[in-house]
Design an enzyme around this catalytic site. Structure first.
Site, short mmCIF file in Angstrom:
data_model
loop_
_atom_site.label_atom_id
_atom_site.label_comp_id
_atom_site.label_asym_id
_atom_site.label_seq_id
_atom_site.Cartn_x
_atom_site.Cartn_y
_atom_site.Cartn_z
N ASN A 211 0.90 -0.93 -0.11
CA ASN A 211 0.22 0.16 0.08
C ASN A 211 1.19 1.17 0.08
OD1 ASN A 211 0.69 0.77 2.92
ND2 ASN A 211 -0.05 -1.31 3.00
N ASP A 280 -3.97 -6.65 4.69
CA ASP A 280 -5.18 -7.59 5.54
C ASP A 280 -4.45 -8.79 4.95
OD1 ASP A 280 -6.28 -5.20 7.51
OD2 ASP A 280 -7.20 -4.41 5.50
N LYS A 290 8.89 -17.01 -11.30
CA LYS A 290 8.28 -16.17 -11.29
C LYS A 290 6.72 -16.77 -12.19
CE LYS A 290 8.49 -11.93 -14.07
NZ LYS A 290 9.13 -11.38 -15.67
N PRO A 306 -1.96 -11.87 10.13
CA PRO A 306 -2.40 -12.02 11.57
C PRO A 306 -2.98 -10.14 12.09
CG PRO A 306 0.11 -11.98 11.29
CD PRO A 306 -0.77 -12.63 10.40
N ASP A 307 -3.18 -9.81 13.08
CA ASP A 307 -3.82 -8.68 13.33
C ASP A 307 -3.03 -8.01 14.30
OD1 ASP A 307 -4.71 -6.28 14.72
OD2 ASP A 307 -6.23 -6.52 13.24
N ILE A 308 -2.12 -7.88 14.51
CA ILE A 308 -0.52 -7.60 15.07
C ILE A 308 -0.65 -6.54 15.84
CG2 ILE A 308 1.67 -6.38 15.60
CD1 ILE A 308 2.12 -7.03 12.27
N PHE A 324 -4.04 3.48 15.17
CA PHE A 324 -4.24 3.93 14.07
C PHE A 324 -5.39 3.28 13.34
CE2 PHE A 324 -1.69 7.62 13.58
CZ PHE A 324 -0.77 7.52 14.77
N LYS A 338 -13.16 0.30 16.38
CA LYS A 338 -11.61 -0.58 15.93
C LYS A 338 -11.05 -0.15 17.48
CE LYS A 338 -10.40 -0.15 11.52
NZ LYS A 338 -9.91 0.46 10.78
N LYS A 342 -10.70 -4.49 18.57
CA LYS A 342 -9.10 -4.60 19.15
C LYS A 342 -8.54 -3.92 20.62
CE LYS A 342 -7.70 -3.46 14.29
NZ LYS A 342 -6.40 -3.86 13.49
#
Ligand code: C5P
Length: 397
Positions: A211, A280, A290, A306-308, A324, A338, A342
């Site tokens: 991203n 995500d 390749k 994994p959601d750190i 954030f 969130k 979380k």
């Protein structure tokens, strides 16, 4: 002693029998987390070897003004600017007299002239030499003209057999006095772990999913936390940014690598800030070669990363956890969701639909949200906002 962590101490050692105690002082300072650079006069080297102090400080010892090799490593002006504090221990009668006259005929005297860092001397000499009118006049001069502090000397039994004033203050007491020189800042003694930048999720050896995160917000937070007195560990995805001064940086690529780097630095961490834009999803299989183009369309099967931050916040002894929420719509509602889902202590909401702020920009505009409050911080530089975030966090600890 925690105030000494990360501090840059230039320790000057001059010729006197107390120089052997400087080895213990270097140990005390490095043990307290200081970065110590030792500068020795010619006289000091008659009492203790540079090699001993190099081994204890973990840094090369400086002793010559005109040594091209040392100048190439860290020149004397650079060294003068590097120091947060200059301590000269022991300071001999001869050195104090040269200091009083503004001499610049060796490396240590030159450094004391070239540096604007605060400075202290710990005199050590025979009691009669200390009490001599010439020494006392020199002490007055250096105190008044150079505004440096005089620590000691202590009274007692001397190496030469005399009894009286002239003993160097003991190394541990010197280290403690040095620690008192550094003001207690908002995050003194705290360790902060920050994730920053994007992650890259490999598709094959040459392609990845990622991203637009620049990492600027996370790096600004690392700078602000360090300046607030914290020890900072920055787990950075692939970004094109310089490591902030005195920050430990660990480079990672993927979310899984970021998670394991976070895991291995989490113990003893007081604050965790998840500023990374973690992908995500990642490809379920990474091709070893390749991938060739054959069909008009192709699909890549993705699995959830994994959601750190949720992982950190789920720990029993979790640090103060700050996330954030970069959103393009309904910013506050999503951010609060969130915060709750979380189990975070605080979340920083920002609207990334505005091109002027957010992802690649130097500016941002944020709302700091916790269970009880929402505080708006209008558009400003990421560094300025990072300072506000760090201050807000420090008030919640
Ligand atoms: O769920 P979302 O990605 O919007 O949440 C953003 C917050 O969660 C950020 O603090 C981000 O660093 C963190 N995060 C994470 N691991 C993920 C996804 C997000 O730590 N896999």
């Amino acid at each position: 002693m925690h105030r000494l962590r990360n501090k840059r101490i230039l320790l000057g050692i001059t010729g006197g029998i107390a120089a052997y105690k400087s080895a213990e002082l270097v140990r005390a300072l490095t043990g307290a987390g200081c970065d110590v650079r030792v500068v020795m006069t010619a006289g000091a080297q008659e009492f203790i070897t540079p090699l001993t102090l190099q081994a204890l400080s973990g840094n090369p010892v400086h002793h010559s003004l005109l040594d091209p090799e040392a100048e190439a490593g860290m020149g004397h002006i650079e060294l003068a600017k590097w120091a947060d504090f200059i301590l000269i221990a022991p300071a001999s009668a001869n050195f104090i007299s040269r200091l009083a006259t503004g001499a610049a005929d060796d490396l240590l005297t030159t450094l004391t002239l070239a540096s604007v860092a605060p400075m202290a001397i710990a005199p050590a000499m025979n009691q009669a030499m200390w009490l001599d009118a010439a020494t006392q006049a020199n002490i007055n001069t250096v105190q008044q003209v150079k505004a440096l502090q005089i620590w000691g000397p202590d009274e007692g039994q001397q190496a030469c057999g005399d009894v009286g004033p002239g003993r160097m203050i003991e190394p541990l007491a010197l280290a403690q006095t040095l620690a008192q020189q550094f003001e207690n800042k908002a995050l003194s003694g705290k360790t902060v772990l920050i994730t920053a930048g994007p992650t890259r999720e490999a598709i094959d050896p040459v392609r990845y999913i990622s991203n637009h995160s620049s990492g600027k917000m996370g790096f600004a937070l690392a700078t602000a936390a360090q300046e607030a007195g914290a020890q900072v560990i920055l787990i950075a995805g692939p970004v094109n940014l310089n490591t902030p001064d005195r920050v430990k940086r660990v480079n990672v690529q993927s979310a899984q690598e970021m998670l394991s780097a976070v895991e291995s630095h989490l113990t003893l961490c007081d604050i965790f800030i998840g500023a990374a834009a973690v992908a995500d999803y990642r490809p379920s299989d990474v091709a070893t070669q390749k991938i060739k183009k054959h069909n008009d369309d192709m699909s890549i099967h993705l699995v959830k990363n994994p959601d750190i931050i949720a992982h950190v916040a789920a720990k029993q002894d979790k640090p103060f956890t700050v996330g954030f929420a970069a959103e393009t719509q309904d910013v506050l509602r999503y951010a609060r969701g969130k915060l709750e889902n979380k189990k975070l202590d605080m979340i920083i909401a920002n609207d990334v639909s505005n091109q002027e702020i957010g992802f690649n920009s130097d500016d941002n505009a944020i709302v700091i949200i916790d269970a009880k409050s929402e505080t708006v911080f209008p558009q400003a530089t990421k560094y300025h906002l990072a300072q506000q975030i760090i201050q807000t966090i420090s008030h919640k600890l």
